[in-house]
Design a protein around this motif. Structure first.
Motif, PDB file in Angstrom:
ATOM      1  N   UNK A  18       0.810  -1.223   0.000  1.00 41.65           N
ATOM      2  CA  UNK A  18       0.000   0.000   0.000  1.00 41.65           C
ATOM      3  C   UNK A  18       0.838   1.265   0.000  1.00 41.65           C
ATOM      4  N   UNK A  19       1.822   1.329   0.913  1.00 39.66           N
ATOM      5  CA  UNK A  19       2.654   2.543   1.035  1.00 39.66           C
ATOM      6  C   UNK A  19       3.606   2.662  -0.150  1.00 39.66           C
ATOM      7  N   UNK A  39     -13.462   5.381 -10.843  1.00 35.29           N
ATOM      8  CA  UNK A  39     -13.319   4.086 -10.174  1.00 35.29           C
ATOM      9  C   UNK A  39     -14.469   3.846  -9.196  1.00 35.29           C
ATOM     10  N   UNK A  40     -14.912   4.912  -8.549  1.00 36.47           N
ATOM     11  CA  UNK A  40     -16.053   4.747  -7.644  1.00 36.47           C
ATOM     12  C   UNK A  40     -17.329   4.530  -8.455  1.00 36.47           C
ATOM     13  N   UNK A  46     -14.593   3.206   0.886  1.00 32.47           N
ATOM     14  CA  UNK A  46     -13.818   3.623  -0.291  1.00 32.47           C
ATOM     15  C   UNK A  46     -13.544   5.133  -0.320  1.00 32.47           C
ATOM     16  N   UNK A  47     -14.421   5.903   0.323  1.00 31.18           N
ATOM     17  CA  UNK A  47     -14.214   7.364   0.348  1.00 31.18           C
ATOM     18  C   UNK A  47     -12.967   7.711   1.159  1.00 31.18           C
ATOM     19  N   UNK A  48     -12.784   6.993   2.252  1.00 30.59           N
ATOM     20  CA  UNK A  48     -11.611   7.220   3.089  1.00 30.59           C
ATOM     21  C   UNK A  48     -10.332   6.808   2.352  1.00 30.59           C
ATOM     22  N   UNK A  49     -10.403   5.658   1.679  1.00 30.94           N
ATOM     23  CA  UNK A  49      -9.214   5.145   0.983  1.00 30.94           C
ATOM     24  C   UNK A  49      -8.737   6.091  -0.112  1.00 30.94           C
ATOM     25  N   UNK A  50      -9.692   6.782  -0.722  1.00 29.70           N
ATOM     26  CA  UNK A  50      -9.332   7.574  -1.906  1.00 29.70           C
ATOM     27  C   UNK A  50      -9.255   9.073  -1.637  1.00 29.70           C
ATOM     28  N   UNK A  88      -3.457   0.811  -4.277  1.00 32.92           N
ATOM     29  CA  UNK A  88      -4.294  -0.133  -3.519  1.00 32.92           C
ATOM     30  C   UNK A  88      -5.732   0.373  -3.398  1.00 32.92           C
ATOM     31  N   UNK A  89      -5.915   1.683  -3.314  1.00 32.11           N
ATOM     32  CA  UNK A  89      -7.275   2.237  -3.219  1.00 32.11           C
ATOM     33  C   UNK A  89      -8.043   1.970  -4.514  1.00 32.11           C
ATOM     34  N   UNK A  90      -7.356   2.140  -5.640  1.00 32.04           N
ATOM     35  CA  UNK A  90      -8.009   1.887  -6.930  1.00 32.04           C
ATOM     36  C   UNK A  90      -8.316   0.405  -7.090  1.00 32.04           C
TER      37      UNK A  90
END
Lengths: 499, 255
Positions: free
Chosen positions: A45-46, B135-136, B212-216, B227-229
């Motif tokens: 991830x990082x 992506x969302x 997903x909002x937090x991740x992106x 990783x978020x995507x």
């Protein structure tokens, strides 16, 4: 009949198999997706996070990375945010802090951990970090903990503000100093403080918040030294600073300061010529400076050379490094020009001792003039055109530990107003750092040069976004386009409703 | 798949649905743009992020009829009787909905041009927000497709999709309440308050990992996380597969 029953059983089995396959394929897919995401997030991830922002607001610089990697591998630096990890970062100071701290952790090779602990939920964290209650561990602040020492950082300390627009209701940030603040905090905690600096207070001066930050980044522990009837300079004082006084020092202070210089003390004095001190001659302060043959005049420099002027009145102008100081400190050759505002001329007082050495440090053009004004800003008197010194340095020759004094006739090197407007990367501020190092006798080979970062600017050209342009935007985007589409929808509906 | 994509995409414009969806989107994005433009500063990332809040309205509108309409008319039988892979059907409809989204989003590209013409900033953060937005959209459209596949009523499909998207949008708040509830519950059982809070916040953290909002959220600042995507994309794959399985079930259960 028996054959028929057998067929029925066969069909049922196939349906069951397909159902079984269907359910399990979904479960397995969900499990794989979940596991892959957890592993990917945790392991890569990082590493697979990239900062493409132009100003690098979300990444620490190579300077910080190199410094952190120079710390011992088993270093355990804790950065603790005394709050829940902010989720909605937009339009808050945390939008520049949270991603950057994540980057510190990612690039520290395990030396730095970033945690968020809300003291309202976990009150014991306060006692755990600071059992003696010496620090301001208010919720919302950050704490950098290393080697059993703490440094508290308020999110608002991480930015420079436009002091001309600072009111009690709003502060307009102008630069991002998050990395500067955190890296210097780690530097300070890892190296400890080597020097002790005292800043004289109680002379109606402006604050010295930014100056304190600069001194701390050089390894100084900073303490205020308030004006008092029994004023003395502490014995552990390595550097005494009189920053932007608007009233003169007392007779007692003069004696104490001269005694300090007599014992080989180092001193920085910065004054200016403002509405708050136009009538102030700083007689006692000058008496101290006469010890190294320096004097601050009770007039203001007006620059008449147009190429030096920053505005037509000539009171805000450029000044240049005087090459004579290079014989004392060659490192200063990196500097050429400085901004000088409402500067008092600094000159050689002519104290008749051969061991005194005085050097002009920063000078005006040959066409400057010293003028006096009254409280309304009207010129009342002036001196001949020539070169004036904005800063001078005085010391003794042939002594083991001589006194050293740097006098600035302007507060453009030390004041909160100036530093907050121009940031820590400004030439004046770099020069101030070099001066402090010169006076303390420390080399700058291990100094960190963390630059301020620009903040995001979303403003648009007001000459193009005029009132009529705004009306056009309103009409086109909120009325014409949606209405046109609704009409198209109605037409389509009308044509196809009977199909 | 191409034929299905074409048919579905054009069908949006053969009925009022496509026009209405684009009109709603145009009005909302226009309002957000104008409210910034009139104050002398345009942060397009902020506009795009605000538009994500309207997924809950727009996605159900454009996905509710994708399968439910076919079922209602009885034309779904064609998918089972023609030699076409059902997954291609799902993908064709999915891509058609995405294409409609792209058409809608052209409004924002026009806003970008206006901003640039007024010497405003269209930086990397804006492009980050655009990427996240799409992506969302993949993720939420796939949820809408599943909703449409499980029922033959467009209204039920829309409500199902609306609830699913709403839950995902509120997952952060839900996780906080969930964490607090667990903390209170464990506290009532006599557990030390800090330990209870620790367990509660760990559970809340675990639940909000799905947000997903937090991740992106860092994309808007120019910080791109693969990783978020991947998370958004993999959730989309799961829901598309679920939709495929729902349709596939009908094929063999009919047999």
């Amino acid at each position: 009949m028996a054959n028929k029953d057998n067929k029925q059983v066969k069909t049922d089995n196939r349906a069951k198999t397909l159902k079984f396959f269907s359910i399990w394929s979904v479960i397995i897919l969900i499990a794989i997706v979940l596991l892959a995401n957890i592993l990917f997030d945790g392991l890569l991830g990082k590493a697979l996070t990239f900062d493409f922002s132009m100003s690098g607001n979300n990444s620490i610089s190579q300077e910080s990375v190199d410094f952190i990697n120079s710390l011992p591998d088993d270093s355990n630096i804790r950065i603790i945010g005394l709050l829940e990890k902010p989720e909605n970062l937009a339009n808050s100071p945390y939008q520049y802090i949270v991603p950057l701290l994540d980057d510190y952790q990612a690039k520290s090779g395990g030396r730095i951990t970033v945690e968020y602990i809300d003291p309202e939920k976990y009150p014991s964290i306060i006692n755990q970090l600071d059992p003696q209650g010496l620090n301001d561990l208010t919720a919302g602040n950050y704490v950098v903990a290393y080697n059993n020492n703490l440094k508290v950082i308020s999110p608002y300390d991480c930015f420079a503000y436009d002091s001309s627009q600072t009111t009690s209701y709003s502060m307009v940030p102008t630069a991002n100093n998050v990395e500067y603040t955190f890296t210097n905090a780690i530097l300070q905690l890892s190296r400890g403080t080597t020097f002790k600096a005292y800043i004289v207070t109680g002379l109606r001066e402006e604050g010295s918040v930014y100056l304190t930050s600069i001194l701390e980044s050089i390894g100084c522990s900073v303490q205020e030294l308030p004006v008092s009837d029994n004023f003395t300079v502490p014995e552990d004082c390595d550097l005494l600073i009189v920053n932007g006084p608007n009233t003169d020092i007392s007779e007692t202070m003069y004696v104490a300061m001269e005694n300090y210089l007599y014992n080989g003390g180092d001193m920085i004095v910065a004054v200016n010529y403002s509405a708050d001190n136009v009538t102030e001659k700083f007689t006692n302060l000058n008496n101290v400076l006469h010890y190294v043959s320096l004097n601050i005049d009770d007039s203001v420099i007006r620059e008449n050379n147009a190429s030096y002027q920053l505005e037509s009145s000539g009171f805000n102008s450029l000044a240049t490094l005087n090459s004579q100081i290079l014989s004392v400190n060659e490192d200063m050759q990196n500097f050429t020009q400085f901004k000088s505002s409402f500067a008092r001329p600094v000159r050689d007082f002519g104290t008749p001792h051969s061991y005194i050495e005085v050097y002009p440090v920063i000078s005006t053009s040959d066409n400057a003039m010293a003028v006096r004004t009254d409280e309304n800003g009207q010129t009342t008197d002036y001196e001949n055109e020539g070169t004036y010194n904005v800063a001078m340095y005085g010391t003794f020759d042939g002594m083991a530990d001589p006194p050293e004094v740097m006098v600035f006739g302007t507060t453009n090197f030390t004041s909160d107003t100036y530093i907050s407007n121009f940031g820590f990367n400004d030439s004046n501020i770099e020069f101030l750092r070099a001066t402090i190092r010169m006076l303390l006798g420390t080399d700058d080979s291990d100094a960190l040069q963390i630059t301020s970062k620009p903040l995001d600017d979303y403003s648009i050209d007001q000459t193009k976004a005029t009132g009529s342009a705004q009306t056009t935007v309103l009409i086109v985007f909120m009325i014409v386009i949606p209405l046109g589409l609704i009409i198209a929808a109605a037409v389509v509906y009308n044509r196809r409703k009977n199909l | 798949m191409t034929a299905i994509f074409k048919r579905e995409f054009l069908s949006y414009f053969r009925s009022p649905v496509g026009y209405v969806a684009i009109a709603i989107f145009s009005f909302l994005s226009g309002f957000l743009f104008y409210s910034q433009f009139s104050t002398g500063g345009v942060n397009l990332s902020s506009e795009i992020n605000s538009l994500r809040n309207f997924f809950v309205i727009i996605i159900p509108i454009i996905t509710m009829g994708l399968f439910a309409e076919d079922k209602k008319r009885g034309t779904e039988v064609l998918y089972y009787t023609t030699p076409v892979n059902l997954f291609s059907v799902v993908m064709g409809k999915f891509l058609a909905a995405v294409a409609l989204f792209a058409v809608m989003f052209s409004n924002v590209f026009i806003h970008m041009i206006v901003t640039k013409a007024c010497d405003g900033a269209v930086g990397v953060g804006v492009w980050g927000s655009v990427i996240v937005y799409f992506f969302m959209a993949f993720m939420f459209i796939s949820i809408g497709i599943l909703a449409s596949a499980v029922t033959d009523s467009q209204i039920i499909a829309a409500i199902f999709c609306f609830i699913m998207i709403l839950v995902i949008q509120l997952i952060d708040t839900i996780s906080t309440y969930f964490g607090n509830a667990v903390t209170a519950l464990l506290g009532n059982f006599g557990l030390n308050s800090e330990k209870a809070a620790s367990v509660g916040s760990k559970l809340a953290e675990g639940l909000s990992w799905l947000d997903p909002f937090d991740k992106t959220q860092d994309f808007r600042f120019g910080v791109f996380s693969v990783s978020a995507l991947m998370f958004c994309l993999s959730v989309a794959v799961v829901f598309l597969y679920l939709a495929f399985r729902v349709l596939e079930k009908k094929r063999w259960s009919q047999g």
